[in-house]
Design a protein around this motif. Structure first.
Motif, PDB file in Angstrom:
ATOM      1  N   SER A 143       0.830  -1.207   0.000  1.00 41.63           N
ATOM      2  CA  SER A 143       0.000   0.000   0.000  1.00 41.63           C
ATOM      3  C   SER A 143       0.861   1.252   0.000  1.00 41.63           C
ATOM      4  N   VAL A 144       1.920   1.232   0.796  1.00 41.26           N
ATOM      5  CA  VAL A 144       2.840   2.373   0.839  1.00 41.26           C
ATOM      6  C   VAL A 144       3.440   2.626  -0.537  1.00 41.26           C
ATOM      7  N   MET A 145       3.887   1.575  -1.198  1.00 41.73           N
ATOM      8  CA  MET A 145       4.515   1.752  -2.507  1.00 41.73           C
ATOM      9  C   MET A 145       3.503   2.204  -3.559  1.00 41.73           C
ATOM     10  N   ASP A 174      12.982  15.311   0.349  1.00 38.78           N
ATOM     11  CA  ASP A 174      13.723  14.069   0.595  1.00 38.78           C
ATOM     12  C   ASP A 174      12.847  12.888   0.196  1.00 38.78           C
ATOM     13  N   LYS A 175      13.102  12.323  -0.971  1.00 39.55           N
ATOM     14  CA  LYS A 175      12.242  11.257  -1.493  1.00 39.55           C
ATOM     15  C   LYS A 175      12.286  10.001  -0.629  1.00 39.55           C
ATOM     16  N   SER A 176      13.352   9.825   0.149  1.00 35.84           N
ATOM     17  CA  SER A 176      13.427   8.647   1.012  1.00 35.84           C
ATOM     18  C   SER A 176      12.403   8.699   2.139  1.00 35.84           C
ATOM     19  N   LEU A 177      11.813   9.874   2.374  1.00 36.49           N
ATOM     20  CA  LEU A 177      10.829  10.030   3.444  1.00 36.49           C
ATOM     21  C   LEU A 177       9.386   9.924   2.944  1.00 36.49           C
ATOM     22  N   THR A 178       9.206   9.764   1.631  1.00 40.14           N
ATOM     23  CA  THR A 178       7.854   9.631   1.091  1.00 40.14           C
ATOM     24  C   THR A 178       7.183   8.375   1.618  1.00 40.14           C
ATOM     25  N   GLY A 179       7.914   7.268   1.633  1.00 40.81           N
ATOM     26  CA  GLY A 179       7.370   6.022   2.160  1.00 40.81           C
ATOM     27  C   GLY A 179       6.974   6.132   3.627  1.00 40.81           C
ATOM     28  N   PRO A 180       7.871   6.611   4.493  1.00 37.07           N
ATOM     29  CA  PRO A 180       7.490   6.780   5.903  1.00 37.07           C
ATOM     30  C   PRO A 180       6.293   7.704   6.107  1.00 37.07           C
ATOM     31  N   LEU A 181       6.153   8.743   5.290  1.00 33.86           N
ATOM     32  CA  LEU A 181       5.004   9.637   5.391  1.00 33.86           C
ATOM     33  C   LEU A 181       3.707   8.867   5.141  1.00 33.86           C
ATOM     34  N   PHE A 182       3.643   8.126   4.050  1.00 35.10           N
ATOM     35  CA  PHE A 182       2.421   7.393   3.721  1.00 35.10           C
ATOM     36  C   PHE A 182       2.193   6.226   4.676  1.00 35.10           C
ATOM     37  N   ARG A 183       3.258   5.612   5.157  1.00 41.50           N
ATOM     38  CA  ARG A 183       3.095   4.536   6.132  1.00 41.50           C
ATOM     39  C   ARG A 183       2.406   5.073   7.397  1.00 41.50           C
ATOM     40  N   ALA A 184       2.850   6.250   7.851  1.00 36.37           N
ATOM     41  CA  ALA A 184       2.244   6.863   9.028  1.00 36.37           C
ATOM     42  C   ALA A 184       0.786   7.219   8.779  1.00 36.37           C
ATOM     43  N   MET A 185       0.462   7.697   7.580  1.00 37.38           N
ATOM     44  CA  MET A 185      -0.919   8.027   7.240  1.00 37.38           C
ATOM     45  C   MET A 185      -1.804   6.784   7.238  1.00 37.38           C
ATOM     46  N   ILE A 186      -1.322   5.729   6.603  1.00 41.53           N
ATOM     47  CA  ILE A 186      -2.123   4.509   6.493  1.00 41.53           C
ATOM     48  C   ILE A 186      -2.356   3.894   7.862  1.00 41.53           C
ATOM     49  N   ARG A 187      -1.313   3.832   8.684  1.00 43.27           N
ATOM     50  CA  ARG A 187      -1.453   3.228  10.012  1.00 43.27           C
ATOM     51  C   ARG A 187      -2.401   4.042  10.884  1.00 43.27           C
ATOM     52  N   ALA A 188      -2.334   5.370  10.787  1.00 42.51           N
ATOM     53  CA  ALA A 188      -3.252   6.213  11.563  1.00 42.51           C
ATOM     54  C   ALA A 188      -4.682   6.016  11.092  1.00 42.51           C
ATOM     55  N   CYS A 189      -4.865   5.860   9.785  1.00 44.95           N
ATOM     56  CA  CYS A 189      -6.212   5.666   9.245  1.00 44.95           C
ATOM     57  C   CYS A 189      -6.769   4.300   9.636  1.00 44.95           C
ATOM     58  N   LEU A 190      -5.930   3.282   9.705  1.00 42.07           N
ATOM     59  CA  LEU A 190      -6.383   1.981  10.165  1.00 42.07           C
ATOM     60  C   LEU A 190      -6.900   2.063  11.600  1.00 42.07           C
ATOM     61  N   LEU A 191      -6.306   2.946  12.386  1.00 37.23           N
ATOM     62  CA  LEU A 191      -6.717   3.097  13.777  1.00 37.23           C
ATOM     63  C   LEU A 191      -8.013   3.891  13.912  1.00 37.23           C
ATOM     64  N   ALA A 192      -8.102   5.021  13.207  1.00 38.38           N
ATOM     65  CA  ALA A 192      -9.200   5.962  13.468  1.00 38.38           C
ATOM     66  C   ALA A 192     -10.093   6.249  12.276  1.00 38.38           C
ATOM     67  N   GLY A 193      -9.712   5.785  11.097  1.00 36.06           N
ATOM     68  CA  GLY A 193     -10.487   6.088   9.903  1.00 36.06           C
ATOM     69  C   GLY A 193     -10.981   4.825   9.217  1.00 36.06           C
ATOM     70  N   ARG A 194     -11.105   4.925   7.902  1.00 35.26           N
ATOM     71  CA  ARG A 194     -11.548   3.800   7.089  1.00 35.26           C
ATOM     72  C   ARG A 194     -10.601   3.672   5.900  1.00 35.26           C
ATOM     73  N   VAL A 195     -10.000   2.512   5.773  1.00 36.67           N
ATOM     74  CA  VAL A 195      -9.094   2.245   4.658  1.00 36.67           C
ATOM     75  C   VAL A 195      -9.821   1.374   3.643  1.00 36.67           C
ATOM     76  N   TYR A 196     -10.018   1.906   2.452  1.00 38.75           N
ATOM     77  CA  TYR A 196     -10.650   1.174   1.360  1.00 38.75           C
ATOM     78  C   TYR A 196      -9.576   0.804   0.350  1.00 38.75           C
ATOM     79  N   ILE A 197      -9.572  -0.434  -0.084  1.00 35.96           N
ATOM     80  CA  ILE A 197      -8.573  -0.865  -1.058  1.00 35.96           C
ATOM     81  C   ILE A 197      -9.241  -1.576  -2.228  1.00 35.96           C
ATOM     82  N   ALA A 198      -8.575  -1.476  -3.367  1.00 36.84           N
ATOM     83  CA  ALA A 198      -8.974  -2.210  -4.563  1.00 36.84           C
ATOM     84  C   ALA A 198      -7.955  -3.317  -4.778  1.00 36.84           C
TER      85      ALA A 198
END
Length: 219
Positions: A22-24, A43-67
């Motif tokens: 999902s991060v990739m 810093d492109k090396s931080l793009t992955g950590p940014l989205f990882r933090a977003m996804i994990r926070a959304c799994l906790l408090a939001g709704r993650v929809y995937i195709a």
């Protein structure tokens, strides 16, 4: 790939391999995003950590929809929605799922921008965009992306429609974007254009953030 079969699901958890995938997907989908470039300090090396933090926070408090591509099980796209009353990184529980670590990895200048500029610059505008509704009655789309090889299959449209169908009579859908291409996409999906806000960058420049809203299906 044309008309490939896929299914849409809402998930409460992801395996580590699914989280990595999902991060990739987000990294590839947001490769040209001005906002992501600013958020990571370039810093492109931080793009992955940014989205990882977003996804994990959304799994906790939001709704993650995937195709999910039915033939391979690959994650073709995803959307991070926060239901009424919930926002991204609103408390320590969410921030401790990667955001604090991401923040510490930034340059001092970009970290200071996050702390003192980012939220305060956009919050008043988003509040105006939502009016007469509030965060308490809005579904907010923090992130939506489709892997480039699966694009133009209606995935993003259907990831939005899933939440549009769930929105209650007092709810609206809201989102922001930073590219002209996406502005055209959301207008085509009948979102109402609410205007743009100039977001200051750490380098004393600006990027334009475009905001949209749309009534839920039963409003």
């Amino acid at each position: 790939m044309n008309n490939f079969p896929y299914k849409l699901v809402v998930v409460n958890q992801l395996t580590e391999s699914q989280l990595d995938e999902s991060v990739m997907t987000c990294v590839r989908g947001y490769v040209d995003s001005p906002s992501v470039n600013v958020m990571t300090g370039g810093d492109k090396s931080l793009t992955g950590p940014l989205f990882r933090a977003m996804i994990r926070a959304c799994l906790l408090a939001g709704r993650v929809y995937i195709a999910i591509a039915i033939d391979t099980g690959a994650i073709a796209g995803l959307a991070l929605w926060f239901p009424p009353g919930k926002v991204l990184w609103q408390n320590d529980a969410q921030k401790n799922l990667g955001f604090n670590q991401f923040l510490e990895s930034l340059s001092p200048k970009t970290r200071e921008w996050w702390i003192n500029t980012y939220g305060s610059a956009l919050a008043p505008f988003i509040k105006t965009v939502l009016s007469p509704h509030t965060v308490e009655s809005s579904w907010y789309l923090n992130c939506i992306c489709v892997d480039p090889k699966y694009q133009r299959q209606g995935i993003a449209t259907n990831l939005i429609k899933m939440v549009e169908q769930k929105a209650m009579t007092t709810s609206i859908l809201a989102l922001c974007t930073d590219t002209d291409t996406n502005v055209a996409v959301y207008k085509a999906l009948h979102f109402q254009y609410k205007g743009e806000a100039p977001l200051p960058t750490p380098d004393d420049e600006y990027i334009n953030v475009h905001c949209f809203s749309k009534p839920g299906a039963r409003v």
